[in-house]
Design a protein around this motif. Structure first.
Motif, PDB file in Angstrom:
ATOM      1  N   LEU A 106       3.739 -18.824   3.691  1.00 47.73           N
ATOM      2  CA  LEU A 106       3.039 -17.438   3.361  1.00 47.73           C
ATOM      3  C   LEU A 106       2.084 -17.261   4.324  1.00 47.73           C
ATOM      4  N   ALA A 107       1.222 -18.047   4.701  1.00 49.55           N
ATOM      5  CA  ALA A 107       0.101 -17.734   5.690  1.00 49.55           C
ATOM      6  C   ALA A 107       0.683 -16.880   6.948  1.00 49.55           C
ATOM      7  N   ASN A 108       1.487 -17.640   7.622  1.00 48.42           N
ATOM      8  CA  ASN A 108       2.414 -17.034   8.909  1.00 48.42           C
ATOM      9  C   ASN A 108       2.761 -15.769   8.554  1.00 48.42           C
ATOM     10  N   TRP A 109       3.733 -15.650   7.382  1.00 52.57           N
ATOM     11  CA  TRP A 109       4.317 -14.259   7.225  1.00 52.57           C
ATOM     12  C   TRP A 109       3.260 -13.231   7.146  1.00 52.57           C
ATOM     13  N   LEU A 110       1.912 -13.417   6.565  1.00 55.35           N
ATOM     14  CA  LEU A 110       0.878 -12.616   6.325  1.00 55.35           C
ATOM     15  C   LEU A 110       0.358 -11.789   7.675  1.00 55.35           C
ATOM     16  N   CYS A 111       0.371 -13.180   8.515  1.00 54.83           N
ATOM     17  CA  CYS A 111      -0.064 -12.651  10.088  1.00 54.83           C
ATOM     18  C   CYS A 111       0.885 -12.242  10.789  1.00 54.83           C
ATOM     19  N   ASP A 112       2.067 -12.461  10.545  1.00 54.14           N
ATOM     20  CA  ASP A 112       3.221 -11.637  11.344  1.00 54.14           C
ATOM     21  C   ASP A 112       3.299 -10.131  10.812  1.00 54.14           C
TER      22      ASP A 112
ATOM     23  N   GLU B 192      11.993 -17.694   0.523  1.00 59.53           N
ATOM     24  CA  GLU B 192      12.151 -16.321   0.066  1.00 59.53           C
ATOM     25  C   GLU B 192      12.323 -15.834  -1.600  1.00 59.53           C
ATOM     26  N   TYR B 193      12.789 -16.888  -2.216  1.00 54.75           N
ATOM     27  CA  TYR B 193      12.657 -16.878  -3.732  1.00 54.75           C
ATOM     28  C   TYR B 193      11.415 -16.751  -4.340  1.00 54.75           C
TER      29      TYR B 193
ATOM     30  N   SER C  83       8.723 -11.344 -10.191  1.00 52.06           N
ATOM     31  CA  SER C  83       8.940 -10.892  -8.901  1.00 52.06           C
ATOM     32  C   SER C  83       9.760 -12.028  -8.114  1.00 52.06           C
ATOM     33  N   HIS C  84      10.148 -13.300  -9.139  1.00 54.75           N
ATOM     34  CA  HIS C  84      10.909 -14.297  -8.501  1.00 54.75           C
ATOM     35  C   HIS C  84      12.448 -14.098  -8.491  1.00 54.75           C
ATOM     36  N   HIS C  85      13.016 -14.747  -7.723  1.00 51.28           N
ATOM     37  CA  HIS C  85      14.604 -14.593  -7.628  1.00 51.28           C
ATOM     38  C   HIS C  85      15.105 -14.827  -8.916  1.00 51.28           C
ATOM     39  N   ASN C  86      14.683 -15.855  -9.587  1.00 51.67           N
ATOM     40  CA  ASN C  86      15.607 -16.190 -10.907  1.00 51.67           C
ATOM     41  C   ASN C  86      14.718 -16.770 -11.814  1.00 51.67           C
TER      42      ASN C  86
ATOM     43  N   SER D  77      16.108 -28.451   4.318  1.00 49.60           N
ATOM     44  CA  SER D  77      16.911 -27.322   4.500  1.00 49.60           C
ATOM     45  C   SER D  77      16.928 -26.174   3.395  1.00 49.60           C
ATOM     46  N   GLU D  78      16.358 -26.463   2.377  1.00 49.06           N
ATOM     47  CA  GLU D  78      16.461 -25.618   1.405  1.00 49.06           C
ATOM     48  C   GLU D  78      14.907 -24.810   1.319  1.00 49.06           C
ATOM     49  N   LEU D  79      14.055 -25.265   1.977  1.00 52.63           N
ATOM     50  CA  LEU D  79      12.670 -24.794   2.287  1.00 52.63           C
ATOM     51  C   LEU D  79      12.804 -23.286   2.535  1.00 52.63           C
ATOM     52  N   PRO D  80      13.261 -22.674   3.516  1.00 47.91           N
ATOM     53  CA  PRO D  80      13.528 -21.437   3.855  1.00 47.91           C
ATOM     54  C   PRO D  80      13.925 -20.415   2.616  1.00 47.91           C
ATOM     55  N   THR D  81      14.726 -20.992   1.971  1.00 47.25           N
ATOM     56  CA  THR D  81      15.599 -20.253   0.559  1.00 47.25           C
ATOM     57  C   THR D  81      14.231 -20.245  -0.390  1.00 47.25           C
TER      58      THR D  81
END
Length: 486
Positions: A143-149, A330-331, A270-273, A323-327
């Motif tokens: 989340l922190a890196n997404w805000l920065c980018d 996103e959720y 706001s969550h995927h499910n 491997s599930e962390l990126p998903t």
């Protein structure tokens, strides 16, 4: 043959006795009536114990395998420092304390003016409260890196950075993570270690864990409007109260129940499910209705600091494959962003000033009908009060030494600014001075002026008294001489 059988029975009995003496089971076994071998029941306990131990060992081995692809505590610290170097214009890193084993509890602050006081709301995210729930620490770094980018590129990222001071503590329990267990290094559940409103537990300030003390100091130093802690093992947004007065399970809402339901729904929708949950209608739950807990961080935040905190269960699996962390990110990404943005986009915000000099004053803000009060900040006297949109409210500002002020508002879907200018209360001294002296003293309160006058009069009287004593002293000596015939 019977003697041999008897020997083996005694041998096994002695082995059981040695095992049970440290495990909490009975330490004596009745071996009378050898034909029956009556220690069989104890044997079942022992085999069950062995089965549990084997299961725990297998579980730890599985966690060790999974943890290889998660960030270690050293990796996490490096990721925090790397983020700060890369995004130094909108971030700063600081520590709020250390864990039992001396690991720093690093916080990332994200703002267009990090480290500076502004009349803006502050929000905090806390991950890894329980050591065996590591998803939160990974997602908060993402989340922190997404805000920065995305700052100055994405409208929501820009809104948050420009208008909120976001504080992120990726791991509250680094020791528990490294030990692969729920509690900290002292085996204490940190989400049961805070003072409780219903029962006299955790009342001794010196008895709290170092991690708990760090959070409590943090709340005293920072003026947080809202916050959330990230957990694992379910998929639901949990809100106060977490406990009940009689320890029974039922819905027990706090004074701001409607506002908390609204906040939890922001995350869930706001969550995927999450909002599609069959177990939790709408993907939200009252903590006491789910299962009561005591000494929790969520309720303490609200009671002690007026900070509206949610407990977010963000993954059914406590320790999913990395491997599930990126998903999972996103959720949860839009939920995390929208929850932070809600402290700016909804509710009422304002500052409170004194009418006599225009200076900011840290008054209290209450809503008529709600037994809940928040306080404006000491320095800037800004307040940020979360409320359900599309409602009618009477907002009341109070401050010792000032007349209370109130106003009625109709809150729409967007946030509203409600400032207050408060008049000093008319005391008898003020009233006398205003009627009798009718003077204007810019830059000074009448109370201060009156005190100065009293001090000057006292000094003058002391001077006159001393002078009178000095003048009378020669006369007294002359009188004494006459009496003595000198």
């Amino acid at each position: 043959m019977n003697n041999l059988f008897f020997f083996f029975c005694l041998l096994f009995a002695s082995l059981f006795k040695l095992s049970f003496s440290r495990g909490g089971f009975p330490t004596s076994i009745n071996v009378s009536g050898v034909e029956n071998c009556s220690f069989a029941a104890s044997a079942r306990h022992l085999f069950a114990d062995i089965k549990v131990s084997l299961a725990e060992e297998m579980h730890l081995k599985r966690l060790e395998e999974l943890a290889k692809d998660y960030m270690s505590n050293s990796d996490l610290e490096n990721a925090i420092m790397s983020f700060n170097r890369r995004c130094s214009g909108i971030s700063r890193v600081y520590s709020i304390g250390k864990s039992v084993l001396g690991v720093p509890l690093w916080v990332m602050e994200i703002s267009d003016k990090p480290g500076k006081e502004e009349a803006e709301p502050a929000f905090k995210y806390i991950g890894n409260v329980h050591g065996d729930e590591p998803v939160g620490r990974e997602l908060l770094i993402l989340l922190a890196n997404w805000l920065c980018d995305n700052y100055m590129k994405d409208p929501l990222a820009t809104l948050i950075v420009d208008n909120v001071h976001l504080h992120i503590l990726p791991s509250m329990n680094p020791d528990g993570f490294s030990l692969r267990k729920r509690g900290n290094a002292n085996n204490i559940d940190l989400n049961r270690d805070f003072p409780d409103q219903f029962f006299h537990m955790n009342d001794d300030p010196g008895a709290h864990q170092p991690e708990t003390k760090a959070i409590m100091r943090w709340l005293d130093e920072m003026h947080f409007t809202a916050s959330a802690s990230l957990h694992g093992g379910a998929l639901v947004a949990n809100y106060p109260w977490d406990g009940t007065e009689d320890k029974k399970k039922y819905y027990y809402g706090c004074p701001d129940d409607e506002t908390f339901r609204y906040m939890a729904s922001i995350y869930s929708r706001s969550h995927h499910n999450m909002s599609l949950s069959e177990e939790f209608p709408g993907g939200i739950t009252n903590g006491a209705y789910w299962y009561p807990i005591y000494g929790g961080m969520q309720d303490w935040n609200y009671l002690h600091a007026g900070c509206f905190e949610l407990t977010l269960e963000i993954s059914d699996d406590k320790w999913p494959n990395a491997s599930e962390l990126p998903t999972l990110f996103e959720y949860n990404k839009m939920s995390m962003l929208n929850l932070v943005a809600s402290v700016v986009k909804t509710g009422i915000h304002g500052r409170i000033f004194s009418s006599d000099e225009g200076r900011p004053i840290p008054a209290s803000i209450a809503i008529k009908g709600l037994n809940s009060t928040i306080h404006a900040r000491e320095t800037l006297a800004d307040y940020h009060r979360l409320l359900v949109p599309a409602g009618k409210y009477e907002v009341i500002a109070t401050m010792p030494g000032y007349k209370s002020r109130s106003t009625r508002i109709v809150l729409g879907e967007e946030a509203m600014t409600v400032d207050f200018v408060m008049d000093p209360a008319i005391t008898p001294i003020n009233s006398f001075l205003q009627r009798g002296w009718n003077c204007s003293l810019p830059g000074l309160h009448l109370e201060v002026f009156f005190i100065l006058v009293l001090i000057l009069v006292s000094v003058f009287l002391c001077f006159l008294l001393k002078r009178r004593v000095v003048l009378n002293y020669p006369k007294q000596r002359q009188s004494k001489r006459s009496v003595l015939g000198v």
